[in-house]
Design a protein around this motif. Structure first.
Motif, PDB file in Angstrom:
ATOM      1  N   PRO A 117       0.820  -1.228   0.000  1.00 27.55           N
ATOM      2  CA  PRO A 117       0.000   0.000   0.000  1.00 27.55           C
ATOM      3  C   PRO A 117       0.843   1.263   0.000  1.00 27.55           C
ATOM      4  N   GLN A 118       2.028   1.197   0.598  1.00 26.02           N
ATOM      5  CA  GLN A 118       2.882   2.378   0.676  1.00 26.02           C
ATOM      6  C   GLN A 118       3.351   2.821  -0.712  1.00 26.02           C
ATOM      7  N   MET A 119       3.685   1.869  -1.585  1.00 29.82           N
ATOM      8  CA  MET A 119       4.090   2.227  -2.939  1.00 29.82           C
ATOM      9  C   MET A 119       2.879   2.558  -3.809  1.00 29.82           C
ATOM     10  N   GLN A 120       1.807   1.832  -3.646  1.00 26.93           N
ATOM     11  CA  GLN A 120       0.610   2.095  -4.449  1.00 26.93           C
ATOM     12  C   GLN A 120       0.032   3.475  -4.136  1.00 26.93           C
ATOM     13  N   ARG A 121       0.280   3.982  -2.949  1.00 27.07           N
ATOM     14  CA  ARG A 121      -0.162   5.330  -2.577  1.00 27.07           C
ATOM     15  C   ARG A 121       0.378   6.377  -3.551  1.00 27.07           C
ATOM     16  N   LEU A 122       1.562   6.143  -4.118  1.00 27.96           N
ATOM     17  CA  LEU A 122       2.175   7.117  -5.015  1.00 27.96           C
ATOM     18  C   LEU A 122       1.382   7.303  -6.306  1.00 27.96           C
ATOM     19  N   ARG A 123       0.497   6.365  -6.627  1.00 30.92           N
ATOM     20  CA  ARG A 123      -0.378   6.550  -7.783  1.00 30.92           C
ATOM     21  C   ARG A 123      -1.337   7.720  -7.564  1.00 30.92           C
ATOM     22  N   GLY A 124      -1.584   8.051  -6.311  1.00 30.11           N
ATOM     23  CA  GLY A 124      -2.503   9.131  -5.977  1.00 30.11           C
ATOM     24  C   GLY A 124      -1.817  10.449  -5.697  1.00 30.11           C
ATOM     25  N   LEU A 125      -0.523  10.550  -6.036  1.00 28.51           N
ATOM     26  CA  LEU A 125       0.230  11.795  -5.839  1.00 28.51           C
ATOM     27  C   LEU A 125       0.749  12.277  -7.186  1.00 28.51           C
ATOM     28  N   LYS A 126       0.259  13.404  -7.655  1.00 27.04           N
ATOM     29  CA  LYS A 126       0.763  13.953  -8.912  1.00 27.04           C
ATOM     30  C   LYS A 126       2.187  14.441  -8.725  1.00 27.04           C
TER      31      LYS A 126
ATOM     32  N   ILE B 182       8.868   7.488  -1.657  1.00 24.59           N
ATOM     33  CA  ILE B 182       7.753   6.778  -1.044  1.00 24.59           C
ATOM     34  C   ILE B 182       7.147   7.578   0.120  1.00 24.59           C
ATOM     35  N   GLY B 183       7.903   8.517   0.656  1.00 22.91           N
ATOM     36  CA  GLY B 183       7.410   9.334   1.764  1.00 22.91           C
ATOM     37  C   GLY B 183       6.944  10.717   1.356  1.00 22.91           C
ATOM     38  N   HIS B 184       6.751  10.939   0.062  1.00 18.18           N
ATOM     39  CA  HIS B 184       6.337  12.265  -0.401  1.00 18.18           C
ATOM     40  C   HIS B 184       4.916  12.577   0.031  1.00 18.18           C
TER      41      HIS B 184
END
Length: 620
Positions: free
Chosen positions: A50-59, A119-121
């Motif tokens: 989930p931590q990496m997949q979260r980046l799909r939601g960050l432009k 990953i922490g953006h």
């Protein structure tokens, strides 16, 4: 009551449901910059968290899409690109310089650092960590997290991703496999293997030291629990400069996002700087940033490092790379409309912060504190503004009204763009943004509304001041001066040389490429935004700024005229640089007071005051 020895119960050893990693299964994905990217089983495992997949939601570019409509790519895309370039650069060095001893696990770890570096953006590019969090912290009594940055978030989220996979770092057993702390992948088989090997070798298993190495590559320095790099020994320190180059700033992260961002915003200027990948080599060089290098600080002097260097033929190409940096910051990242929407999003987040709850394992966190808890941070994406916009809570009405303005293209207006190009402007630049804002508010000016009765005045909430600085990578200095190059006659020694015999790479003198050096390395601009889009209010803010600015410039020039040496020899009213004339200049201070004041036309009918010195014919 004593129990017989045989009747004692030993503590139960918890058994986890673990699965082996299919280390022979490789997949491939397409990419609009790199065409094709290969994914090994370890990278696929991290991508499935989930931590990496979260980046799909960050432009990647936050609010840039409000100016460049195609700038909708994500941090996820960029992370894959950096991973790909990291692996490519590592393998190029491994092939060209086999005596460096770069192992396949070194390549894997650097590749993972490229994948996990963002990953922490936070949401909306750098609005979260660069604007919102500092602003929110300034409202709090405690500001212990003021120094937080997204790299800190990346270290936290790496641990969270490992935990999701059932593993954790063990600082007491650095060279052992990761600890098994839950269901997931078998920690004793978490690594890589070749197609010919049926069983993974122990030296190919990822250890706690490897994870620390990955974190050090992302952070660009030692972790807070250590005084030096512990992930890899001194003879492999060059590996730390691939993802985040602490010496010169040219790394695979920037190579990817300049190309990716250019592709989506500036058509025809999106080529990957592949020469910096294929021509990179390792050589010895004196540290180019000894004041920031923890090793040189410990030694007390600049020391030799094993650095990523390049052939001298890439000097001009290097300068062009940093020119790209300047152009992207000028035209894209700090575009006045992009910044206007950023300020609107920041206002939305600040107004919503007390009322929006981000779910965590411990309950909930506010938007401004979510980065302290990995279980909350994983739920914080750009979509938080959709949550705010769709909420029925009355307290969110002010934030929703700003979001409605964004949807209607009723944006904050940039009233002023004033470049700093003289000594008076430099004096004003020394003031903080808050001081400039107070100065604007201190100007007594007003206008009548359309009805001719109601007066329009500037309020504190109307004004936002930005001191914009854009540069080529090293503020006023030439960033190419930080890079080290190997002369052509030494290139033949590179491939077969042992580490101790590597040639010395050096800085290239500027006269070799002086026609390619920009005349000015740094640009400073005052910007003033008005939250009220009423043209009369916007014009009033503009006039108030210039009235204040000219008064400040008048005071600064008067101070310089009366005492040119008050702030040191850098401020002179003559072109004579001779030290022998210092006393004569001090004796002439009183004569300089008679400098002529000339009034010239300015914005909106106001007058710019410019001092023209008539004492010396050399002054222009």
């Amino acid at each position: 009551m004593n129990t017989p020895e045989g009747d004692r119960k030993l503590p139960a050893i918890r058994q986890y449901n673990v699965r082996p990693l299919d280390y022979r299964k490789f997949v491939r994905t397409n990419d609009d910059i790199h065409t094709s990217i290969n994914l090994c089983p370890v990278t696929t495992a991290f991508l499935s968290t989930p931590q990496m997949q979260r980046l799909r939601g960050l432009k990647q570019l936050g609010t840039v899409e409000h100016v460049y409509v195609n700038a909708t790519h994500t941090r996820f895309d960029h992370s894959l690109g950096v991973m790909h370039l990291s692996e490519r650069l590592c393998k190029s060095l491994q092939r060209r310089q086999p005596n460096l001893g770069i192992s396949n696990k070194d390549v894997l770890c650097v590749k993972l650092a490229g994948l996990l570096h963002d990953i922490g953006h936070g949401p909306f590019s750098h609005i979260y960590d660069g604007v919102f969090v500092p602003a929110a912290r300034s409202d709090e009594v405690s500001n212990s997290e003021d120094e937080w940055c997204h790299e800190d978030g990346s270290l936290m989220m790496i641990d969270a991703a490992l935990k999701h996979l059932g593993m954790a770092v063990d600082l007491d057993r650095l060279d052992e496999p990761l600890n098994q702390v839950g269901d997931g992948i078998d920690a004793k088989a978490f690594g890589f293997s070749t197609a010919q090997e049926l069983i993974i070798k122990r030296e190919n298993i990822i250890t706690s030291r490897d994870v620390i190495f990955i974190k050090e590559c992302i952070l660009g320095g030692p972790l807070s629990t250590f005084e030096k790099f512990v992930g890899r020994p001194k003879d492999k320190e060059f590996l730390y400069d691939i993802v985040s180059n602490r010496h010169c700033g040219l790394d695979v992260d920037k190579i990817d996002y300049y190309a990716r961002d250019s592709r989506r915003t500036q058509q025809g200027s999106s080529e990957i700087e592949i020469m910096f990948i294929e021509e990179a080599l390792v050589a010895k060089a004196v540290c180019s940033r000894p004041k920031k290098c923890f090793h040189c600080q410990h030694c007390g002097r600049p020391s030799l490092h094993l650095m990523i260097c390049w052939p001298m033929k890439l000097v001009v190409k290097s300068m062009e790379f940093f020119k790209t940096r300047f152009a992207m910051h000028s035209k894209v990242y700090t575009h006045k409309t992009v910044k206007a929407v950023e300020y609107m999003i920041c206002d939305v987040l600040r107004l919503s912060d007390p009322h929006i709850k981000i779910k965590s394992n411990k309950g909930y966190e506010r938007i401004s504190t979510a980065m302290n808890d990995a279980s909350a941070y994983v739920n914080l994406r750009d979509s938080v503004i959709d949550t705010i916009e769709l909420s029925a809570e009355e307290e969110l009405k002010p934030a929703q009204s700003i979001l409605q303005r964004i949807r209607s293209r009723d944006l904050y207006k940039c009233s002023v763009q004033q470049p700093v190009h003289d000594l008076a402007g430099e004096e004003v630049w020394l003031q903080s943004e808050n001081q400039i804002k107070e100065g604007i508010l201190g100007i007594d000016c007003q206008r009548f509304a359309e009805d001719g009765v109601t007066t329009i005045k500037i309020s504190e909430n109307d004004v936002i001041v930005e001191k914009r600085i854009i540069h080529h990578g090293l503020r006023e200095s030439n960033p190419v001066s930080l890079m080290r190059y190997v002369p052509k006659h030494n290139l033949s020694e590179i491939s077969d040389a042992q580490i101790r015999d590597l040639p010395i790479a050096k800085e290239v003198d500027e006269h070799y490429y002086e026609s390619h050096i920009p005349r000015k390395m740094l640009e400073k601009t005052f910007r003033v935004y008005c939250r009220d889009a009423d043209p009369k209010k916007v014009d009033l803010v503009r006039h108030a700024f210039y009235q204040w600015y000219h008064e400040q410039g008048k005071e600064a020039e008067m101070m310089t005229t009366i005492s040119p040496c008050a702030k040191g020899k850098a401020i002179m009213l003559t072109q004579d640089e001779s030290d022998d004339d210092d006393d004569e200049e001090e004796d002439n201070d009183q004569n300089l007071v008679s400098s002529q004041l000339k009034i010239v036309a300015s914005h909106g009918g106001f007058k710019k005051r410019k001092y023209l010195d008539s004492i010396s014919p050399n002054v222009k």
